[in-house]
Design a protein around this motif. Structure first.
Motif, PDB file in Angstrom:
ATOM      1  N   LEU A  27       2.838  -3.433  -2.184  1.00 23.86           N
ATOM      2  CA  LEU A  27       2.522  -4.004  -0.877  1.00 23.86           C
ATOM      3  C   LEU A  27       2.440  -2.887   0.161  1.00 23.86           C
ATOM      4  N   GLU A  28       1.569  -3.061   1.139  1.00 26.43           N
ATOM      5  CA  GLU A  28       1.497  -2.109   2.243  1.00 26.43           C
ATOM      6  C   GLU A  28       1.047  -2.829   3.505  1.00 26.43           C
ATOM      7  N   ARG A  29       1.466  -2.277   4.651  1.00 21.59           N
ATOM      8  CA  ARG A  29       1.080  -2.787   5.963  1.00 21.59           C
ATOM      9  C   ARG A  29       1.311  -4.290   6.091  1.00 21.59           C
ATOM     10  N   CYS A  30       2.553  -4.702   5.824  1.00 19.54           N
ATOM     11  CA  CYS A  30       2.916  -6.109   5.932  1.00 19.54           C
ATOM     12  C   CYS A  30       4.426  -6.217   6.159  1.00 19.54           C
ATOM     13  N   ALA A  41       4.915 -12.156   1.984  1.00 21.95           N
ATOM     14  CA  ALA A  41       4.304 -10.944   2.519  1.00 21.95           C
ATOM     15  C   ALA A  41       3.305 -11.376   3.584  1.00 21.95           C
ATOM     16  N   GLU A  42       3.574 -11.014   4.825  1.00 20.98           N
ATOM     17  CA  GLU A  42       2.738 -11.453   5.944  1.00 20.98           C
ATOM     18  C   GLU A  42       1.991 -10.265   6.528  1.00 20.98           C
ATOM     19  N   ASP A  43       0.673 -10.420   6.655  1.00 21.15           N
ATOM     20  CA  ASP A  43      -0.144  -9.415   7.311  1.00 21.15           C
ATOM     21  C   ASP A  43      -1.195 -10.135   8.148  1.00 21.15           C
ATOM     22  N   ALA A  44      -2.230  -9.418   8.554  1.00 19.67           N
ATOM     23  CA  ALA A  44      -3.242 -10.012   9.426  1.00 19.67           C
ATOM     24  C   ALA A  44      -4.001 -11.137   8.741  1.00 19.67           C
ATOM     25  N   GLU A  45      -4.028 -11.165   7.409  1.00 19.31           N
ATOM     26  CA  GLU A  45      -4.762 -12.189   6.681  1.00 19.31           C
ATOM     27  C   GLU A  45      -3.950 -13.455   6.474  1.00 19.31           C
ATOM     28  N   THR A  64       5.102  -0.937   5.760  1.00 20.91           N
ATOM     29  CA  THR A  64       5.811  -2.146   5.344  1.00 20.91           C
ATOM     30  C   THR A  64       7.172  -2.225   6.017  1.00 20.91           C
TER      31      THR A  64
END
Length: 356
Positions: A27-30, A41-45, A64
């Motif tokens: 995982l990255e950037r979440c 796992a929460e991100d912009a999507e 992360t």
């Protein structure tokens, strides 16, 4: 980022078998959080749910953040958490062992503590990697030389197979971009293999620091295990990815290696290989049940949960007016007598300056 599919299971125990898990999830950037017994796992999507009990290793890349509750559920599931990035890989946290038995780590420690048996295990490790060669009678220096020759040959063979130019293993620790495309792919594959090996070592309850080829590092045994699959899994995947082009070499290598590890059931193979190193042939591995004993003299084990303090025992025949005395179990009498002799022997050694 895509949702990780759930795996069918017939019961809770199968959910925690390390051989049945996903090798690793990157995982990255979440932001990683917890929802019941799943990770989110929460991100912009949006938000994706990941069943925590199906994860072997969670690789956290740049950008992360993870919450305390997420770490708690990963610890309960025995998953290993690894922070990764451009500066390499570091192991900062790991879950509790899935096995509740200490049989494997005790066998590992016994084999490691003796120079002869430590070399025997190193030879067995070489035999696992290169079954077409017999390492019997080889010294450590000879084993290292043979391994180096085989790895160099593997690089040359994979370069010829894929058509990727290979100028040797050249990389700068901490500077991923300094290497060419095949070297970057090999480095990325190695990072993932370390996470996988750490997963299995932690899950089986073995000691990561007691290595048989590597030494002097807290993860020596993890490095030993990761090398088992370097020439038949890690290096071939790295060259396959490098042959497709130099763009996004790190992410593509991780995805390709994950697919190869899952399709070849490498986690299950890794579990069997470690157990084969330390358990006698034909011995069933520990069932994972909670069984606690106490060590007595001569290596004997006695039941835990009871008091073994010495009891007064009289060997004199009771007189007619004496009240009947309570019978003392024979094993307690024996334990007291042995303990008395051992204390006397230790006192004698102390007086002579042998022990203190």
């Amino acid at each position: 980022m895509t949702t990780i599919g759930r795996r069918p299971a017939t019961g809770p125990r199968q959910l925690t078998r390390v051989g049945e898990r996903l090798s690793f999830v990157y995982l990255e950037r979440c932001v990683v959080h917890r929802d019941a017994n799943a990770l989110t796992a929460e991100d912009a999507e949006g938000v994706r749910h990941i069943p925590s009990a199906t994860i072997g290793a969670l690789l956290l890349g740049p950008g992360t953040r993870i919450t305390h509750q997420a770490m708690a559920v990963l610890g309960d599931c025995g998953a290993v958490v690894v922070w990764v990035g451009e500066n390499g890989v570091r192991f900062y946290a790991g879950g509790r062992a899935l096995s509740r038995s200490s049989a494997l780590v005790e066998a590992q420690a016994v084999a490691w503590a003796n120079q002869r048996t430590r070399l025997d295990v190193a030879r067995a490790m070489y035999r696992l990697r290169f079954p077409d060669e017999d390492p019997a009678g080889c010294t450590r220096r000879q084993l290292l030389g043979r391994e180096g020759d085989r790895v160099k040959r593997c690089y040359a063979e994979q370069a010829a197979r894929t058509g990727v130019p290979w100028r040797g293993r050249r990389f700068t620790p901490g500077d991923f971009a300094s290497g060419d495309a095949p070297n970057q792919a090999v480095t990325a594959a190695a990072q993932c293999m370390y996470g996988i090996a750490q997963t299995v070592v932690a899950a089986l309850g073995c000691s990561p620091g007691l290595g048989f080829v590597h030494s002097g590092h807290e993860l020596s045994f993890v490095l030993d295990v990761a090398d088992f699959y370097k020439t038949d899994v890690g290096i071939p995947v790295a060259f396959d990815v490098a042959a497709e082009g130099p763009d996004d070499i790190g992410p593509r290598t991780r995805r390709a290696l994950r697919d190869r590890v899952n399709s070849t059931h490498l986690l299950d193979r890794c579990v069997r290989d470690i157990q084969r190193l330390f358990l006698p042939t034909g011995t069933e591995p520990p069932d994972g049940g909670d069984r606690v004993t106490l060590l007595s003299d001569g290596g004997a084990e006695v039941s835990a949960g009871r008091n073994y303090a010495d009891r007064e025992v009289s060997h004199e025949a009771p007189s007619a007016g004496d009240a009947p005395k309570q019978d003392v179990p024979a094993q307690d009498v024996l334990a007291r007598d042995v303990a008395t002799r051992d204390v006397a022997a230790q006192d004698g050694l102390a007086r002579d300056g042998v022990v203190w």
